[in-house]
Structures are given as C-alpha cells and as structure tokens.
Design a protein around this motif. Structure first.
Motif, short mmCIF file in Angstrom:
data_model
loop_
_atom_site.label_atom_id
_atom_site.label_comp_id
_atom_site.label_asym_id
_atom_site.label_seq_id
_atom_site.Cartn_x
_atom_site.Cartn_y
_atom_site.Cartn_z
N ILE A 77 4.05 12.25 8.87
CA ILE A 77 4.07 11.08 10.16
C ILE A 77 2.73 10.07 10.84
CG2 ILE A 77 4.93 10.79 12.18
CD1 ILE A 77 7.39 13.69 11.45
N GLY A 78 2.05 11.10 11.23
CA GLY A 78 0.71 10.10 11.90
C GLY A 78 0.37 9.21 10.80
N LEU A 79 0.22 9.71 9.32
CA LEU A 79 -0.04 9.30 8.61
C LEU A 79 0.51 6.91 8.11
CD1 LEU A 79 -1.88 10.52 6.03
CD2 LEU A 79 -3.47 9.49 7.31
N ALA A 80 1.77 7.66 7.90
CA ALA A 80 2.36 6.56 7.89
C ALA A 80 2.16 5.60 9.20
CB ALA A 80 4.55 6.96 8.11
N VAL A 81 2.41 6.44 10.50
CA VAL A 81 1.85 4.60 11.62
C VAL A 81 1.05 4.11 11.52
CG1 VAL A 81 1.79 5.41 14.26
CG2 VAL A 81 3.39 6.60 13.11
N LEU A 82 -0.18 5.25 11.13
CA LEU A 82 -1.32 4.38 10.69
C LEU A 82 -1.36 3.01 9.70
CD1 LEU A 82 -4.06 7.19 10.82
CD2 LEU A 82 -3.86 5.78 12.98
N ALA A 83 -0.81 3.30 8.60
CA ALA A 83 -0.32 2.79 7.78
C ALA A 83 0.19 1.57 8.32
CB ALA A 83 0.15 3.22 6.83
N ALA A 84 1.31 1.69 9.31
CA ALA A 84 1.59 0.67 9.32
C ALA A 84 1.55 0.01 10.45
CB ALA A 84 3.29 1.68 10.25
N GLY A 85 0.46 0.44 11.06
CA GLY A 85 -0.44 -0.33 12.83
C GLY A 85 -1.01 -1.01 11.80
N PHE A 86 -1.85 -0.43 10.21
CA PHE A 86 -3.04 -1.78 9.18
C PHE A 86 -2.00 -2.50 8.69
CE2 PHE A 86 -5.85 1.98 9.73
CZ PHE A 86 -7.13 0.97 10.29
N ILE A 87 -0.81 -2.00 8.29
CA ILE A 87 0.18 -3.37 7.84
C ILE A 87 0.39 -4.31 8.62
CG2 ILE A 87 1.73 -3.80 6.79
CD1 ILE A 87 1.85 -0.42 5.16
N THR A 88 0.47 -3.62 10.09
CA THR A 88 0.82 -4.76 10.88
C THR A 88 -0.09 -5.95 11.27
OG1 THR A 88 2.58 -3.03 11.80
CG2 THR A 88 2.10 -5.24 13.35
N MET A 89 -1.02 -5.28 11.23
CA MET A 89 -2.14 -5.89 11.69
C MET A 89 -2.45 -7.46 10.83
SD MET A 89 -4.59 -3.96 14.20
CE MET A 89 -5.55 -2.97 12.34
N THR A 90 -2.40 -6.69 9.42
CA THR A 90 -2.51 -7.45 8.39
C THR A 90 -1.16 -8.32 8.17
OG1 THR A 90 -1.28 -6.33 6.79
CG2 THR A 90 -3.66 -6.23 6.73
N LEU A 91 0.13 -8.40 8.37
CA LEU A 91 1.07 -9.72 8.70
C LEU A 91 0.91 -10.68 10.36
CD1 LEU A 91 4.15 -6.98 8.30
CD2 LEU A 91 2.84 -8.41 6.73
N ASP A 92 0.06 -10.87 11.17
CA ASP A 92 0.37 -11.78 12.02
C ASP A 92 0.05 -13.24 10.88
OD1 ASP A 92 -0.16 -13.11 13.88
OD2 ASP A 92 -2.01 -11.74 14.44
N SER A 93 0.46 -14.12 11.45
CA SER A 93 0.13 -15.01 10.51
C SER A 93 -0.94 -16.18 11.75
CB SER A 93 1.22 -15.94 10.25
OG SER A 93 2.44 -16.29 11.97
N THR A 94 -0.97 -16.24 12.38
CA THR A 94 -2.38 -16.84 12.61
C THR A 94 -3.42 -16.79 12.47
OG1 THR A 94 -2.35 -15.23 14.75
CG2 THR A 94 -0.98 -16.65 15.21
N ASP A 95 -4.32 -17.92 12.93
CA ASP A 95 -5.32 -17.95 12.02
C ASP A 95 -6.11 -16.70 13.36
OD1 ASP A 95 -5.13 -20.09 11.14
OD2 ASP A 95 -6.41 -21.31 12.88
N TYR A 96 -7.01 -16.30 12.22
CA TYR A 96 -7.85 -14.66 12.50
C TYR A 96 -7.24 -13.45 12.91
CZ TYR A 96 -11.18 -17.78 11.58
OH TYR A 96 -12.48 -19.27 10.92
N GLY A 97 -6.22 -13.88 12.94
CA GLY A 97 -4.58 -12.81 13.50
C GLY A 97 -5.05 -12.05 14.82
N GLU A 98 -4.85 -13.22 15.48
CA GLU A 98 -5.29 -13.34 16.88
C GLU A 98 -4.09 -13.18 17.47
OE1 GLU A 98 -7.92 -16.39 18.38
OE2 GLU A 98 -10.01 -15.16 17.49
#
Length: 107
Positions: A17-38
């Motif tokens: 479960i912790g690994l899934a939440v970690l993966a979701a966190g990294f994927i969420t950070m890459t999904l940001d559409s603004t410049d430089y993920g800000e």
C-alpha cells in the motif's frame, strides 16, 4: 521445517500500500501541466502523497508482525520438576596458568 519470515502478512500488505501511494505521489507530480510542475499537483498534492507513502512504509516496517503465534502448551515432559538431588558444595575455580614471558632476544 517451519520457515519464518521477517515480516508478517499484515506488514507486507502495508508495504505494498505504501509503495502504491509513493507511486501515486510521483505520478501526480509528473501530471502537473504548468511550467516546471509549479502548480497544485506538482508542489502540494504530490509531495503530500509522498510523505504519506513514506509514513506508511515506516509503519509497515516498525509494526509487529501479525498472525497467530504458536506457543507450545506445557506437557508433562516440559513442566519443571523439583530438584531430585541435594545441592552440592561449590567447587573452587581452577587457578589460571602463569602468564608467558616474552623476552627480547639479545644481539
């Protein structure tokens, strides 16, 4: 032979479960559409998910393993019996051997 693992089934479930939440966190950070993920996803939600994931991993490692613990029931063979022989007098320990002397060879 009874094979024992370092963690119980509950610990492994928490780790996954912790690994899934970690993966979701990294994927969420890459999904940001603004410049430089800000944006909100890259700066707020993703790191919060990462912290939660690492806390779950820490909890999974530190929690006691779950599951029933088999304890042997005392039987007649394993029950303590009173002393059958009277106590004997203590014996003095043997005297230590003398220390060897190391003489420097003369030239």
């Amino acid at each position: 032979m009874n094979q024992r693992f370092a963690f119980g089934p509950r610990n492994y479930r928490l780790m996954f479960i912790g690994l899934a939440v970690l993966a979701a966190g990294f994927i969420t950070m890459t999904l940001d559409s603004t410049d430089y993920g800000e944006g909100f996803l890259g700066i707020t939600l993703g790191p919060i998910l990462l912290v939660i994931g690492f806390l779950i991993e820490f909890w999974a490692i530190m929690a006691k393993p779950g599951g029933p613990v088999e304890t042997p029931k005392p039987t007649q063979d394993t029950m303590p019996t009173p002393l059958a022989t009277p106590p004997t007098t203590p014996v003095a320990p043997p005297t230590p051997a003398p220390r060897p002397t190391y003489n420097k060879p003369r030239s």
